[in-house]
Design an enzyme around this catalytic site. Structure first.
Site, PDB file in Angstrom:
ATOM      1  N   GLU A   1       0.851  -1.184   0.000  1.00  0.00           N
ATOM      2  CA  GLU A   1       0.000   0.000   0.000  1.00  0.00           C
ATOM      3  C   GLU A   1       0.893   1.241   0.000  1.00  0.00           C
ATOM      4  O   GLU A   1       1.947   1.276   0.647  1.00  0.00           O
ATOM      5  CB  GLU A   1      -0.871  -0.017   1.260  1.00  0.00           C
ATOM      6  CG  GLU A   1      -1.806   1.167   1.388  1.00  0.00           C
ATOM      7  CD  GLU A   1      -2.548   1.187   2.720  1.00  0.00           C
ATOM      8  OE1 GLU A   1      -3.607   1.821   2.797  1.00  0.00           O
ATOM      9  OE2 GLU A   1      -2.048   0.564   3.691  1.00  0.00           O
TER      10      GLU A   1
ATOM     11  N   LYS B   1     -10.410   0.632  -0.963  1.00  0.00           N
ATOM     12  CA  LYS B   1     -10.285   0.380   0.468  1.00  0.00           C
ATOM     13  C   LYS B   1     -11.501   0.917   1.218  1.00  0.00           C
ATOM     14  O   LYS B   1     -11.880   2.073   1.077  1.00  0.00           O
ATOM     15  CB  LYS B   1      -9.008   1.025   0.994  1.00  0.00           C
ATOM     16  CG  LYS B   1      -8.716   0.765   2.474  1.00  0.00           C
ATOM     17  CD  LYS B   1      -7.388   1.405   2.870  1.00  0.00           C
ATOM     18  CE  LYS B   1      -7.061   1.186   4.333  1.00  0.00           C
ATOM     19  NZ  LYS B   1      -5.780   1.839   4.711  1.00  0.00           N
TER      20      LYS B   1
ATOM     21  N   CYS C   1      -4.673  -3.277   4.298  1.00  0.00           N
ATOM     22  CA  CYS C   1      -4.223  -2.776   5.589  1.00  0.00           C
ATOM     23  C   CYS C   1      -5.294  -2.826   6.685  1.00  0.00           C
ATOM     24  O   CYS C   1      -5.638  -3.893   7.163  1.00  0.00           O
ATOM     25  CB  CYS C   1      -3.661  -1.365   5.421  1.00  0.00           C
ATOM     26  SG  CYS C   1      -2.494  -0.876   6.737  1.00  0.00           S
TER      27      CYS C   1
END
Length: 502
Positions: A80, A180, A213
């Protein structure tokens, strides 16, 4: 790629393509990348300067991708923020780095048709890296989508900006795009999608899913991918800042793979000053390759062979603990703080013993034997059953054996990276009310213990042999998703969290 509704989750969109799986094993690669960062500026840079910076990072990624392909890798995951860095001070600051990323249903190989969509140089280059090296490439870039006043959620600047993962297959075709969902507290430059996206795609080496993440701590899309879409392998670009004792990257990501019964390919950024390191290739039974390095500045390429369709073990996490009679330790319980949460602790007084400690409805049982009881180290058994509300809001049930920073009980729960005490054996279990429990064993110097422990079907986390190194923590990290609530942490706790995490 075919869009389809998620039956159990009407609010979730699904993207997938279908191919026939023909490989029993495959070689996976992850690259921990020391990203070249942009200069912090209140004024947005030009598109040309943004592209120049991104090409510097793509040059480094190209070397890793080429090296992985030459070693036989079928897929490589990169981190990321790996192409332009992080910590942009405003939405406008990241805008020059963004491209409009189309839906994969458009059936596009950017390397073959670079001018089909306007201004896509980064996508074109990633596609060519995949095609020229005959390897799946997973990368994280920024997507921009225009919107207008007819959309009540449209930002004032007239566009959505998304933290985005893209996947190109070995022919350079765009096969997956994921926005995300769970943004970290400092990601002010991006928007969350209106609905969580569950993105899967099928390959010759199994069904793959992808998220990013902070997503790992929440049900959607992470758990949904495994439980409802039966993926074999998770692709996980991350910019993970290590938080001990329970949220070090290699520790938690390997535990998630074991707890969920999937392969997990985690590629982290490498920036020791920001506590960013820790990448790995994890299977449900054991870590296959991992890297943790706080001393050097270089990136690291990892490769390992994995089963295309790993086994999904069934565990009743409360079975053993519910049948165990509580052990009276005879010593007084005390409280301590672990990452802003108040645990109940009991000190391990002898070189061997059986202990129980409870917090609210969770009782944790430990049986252990140390190689020796050192006078200069303090170990405790701890329990926490409650809502965490600092950098995010999520309900935890945790049983943990951990080393305190010093022999002062007030330091139990503080971050510590070294230990001297080895354990001949241990067995940890808890009366969990959730089926989502992630088993962690972390040794001194933040190292894992491949092949050193197992989880039995009745929910015991047990050693298979004496520990290969001194123990930092043995933990059952439970997430009770059904009890998550939308609460706002106090400003002083948020400030404390930022000082630790950012």
């Amino acid at each position: 790629m075919i869009a389809a509704p998620l039956l159990a989750y009407a609010a979730i969109s699904v993207l997938c393509i279908v191919k026939v799986s023909t490989m029993d094993t495959f070689i996976a690669a992850v690259y921990e990348h020391a990203v070249v960062m942009p200069n912090i500026s209140l004024t947005p840079v030009t598109h040309e300067k943004a592209l120049a910076l991104m090409n510097q990072n793509l040059d480094l990624l190209e070397r890793a991708i080429s090296s992985a392909a030459k070693q036989g890798a079928h897929i490589i995951v990169t981190p990321e923020d790996g192409i332009y860095g992080w910590r942009f001070t405003a939405r406008e600051a990241v805008y020059p780095y963004l491209e409009d990323i189309p839906d994969p249903q458009v059936n596009w190989i950017p390397c073959n048709d670079p001018h089909r969509f306007d201004r896509t140089p980064v996508q074109n280059r990633l596609s060519c890296l995949a095609k020229d090296n005959s390897i799946y490439v997973v990368a994280n870039i920024g997507d921009k989508k225009p919107c207008n006043t007819s959309d009540p959620q449209c930002p004032p600047d007239g566009r959505y900006q998304y933290n985005t993962n893209v996947v190109y297959d070995s022919e350079g075709k765009l096969v997956a795009r994921y926005h995300k969902q769970n943004l970290f507290m400092s990601e002010i430059q991006f928007n969350s999608p209106k609905r969580p996206e569950v993105v899967t795609f099928d390959t010759k080496f199994g069904r793959l899913g992808i998220f990013t993440c902070f997503d790992i701590l929440f049900r959607d899309p992470a758990v949904t991918l495994v439980k409802d879409f039966h993926v074999d392998t998770i692709l996980f670009p991350t910019a993970w800042m290590n938080v001990l004792p329970h949220l070090s990257a290699v520790e938690f990501h390997s535990a998630w793979a074991m707890g969920m019964g999937v392969n997990f390919l985690a590629a982290n950024l490498h920036n020791p000053l920001m506590k960013m390191t820790g990448s790995g290739i994890y299977a449900p039974d054991s870590p296959k390759a991992f890297h943790y390095d706080m001393k050097t500045e270089e990136g690291k390429l990892l490769l390992s062979q994995l089963d295309s369709h790993p086994q999904h073990p069934v565990v009743n996490w409360s079975s053993h603990a519910s049948s165990v009679k509580a052990h009276s330790s005879g010593n007084q319980e005390f409280t301590g703080i672990v990452f802003f949460d108040e645990y109940t602790f009991v000190e391990l007084l002898g070189a061997t013993g059986n202990y129980t400690v409870c917090h609210r409805d969770l009782c944790c049982h430990l049986s252990y034997k140390m190689s020796e009881k050192r006078s200069d180290e303090l170990y405790v058994l701890g329990a926490f059953d409650g809502l965490h509300t600092v950098e995010g809001t999520y309900y935890l049930q945790i049983c943990t054996l951990l080393k305190c920073k010093t022999t002062d009980p007030n330091t139990c729960g503080d971050s510590v990276e070294t230990a001297s005490t080895r354990f001949e054996r241990f067995s940890l279990s808890g009366t969990f009310a959730t089926q989502y429990v992630f088993p962690e064993v972390l040794l001194s110097e933040v190292q894992l213990a491949p092949g050193g422990f197992q989880v039995s079907s009745d929910g015991q986390l047990s050693s298979l042999k004496p520990s290969s190194g001194p123990v930092l923590t043995v933990t059952l990290f439970g997430r009770w998703y059904d009890k998550d609530q939308t609460l706002t942490a106090s400003s002083d706790l948020i400030a404390q969290a930022q000082s630790v995490l950012i």
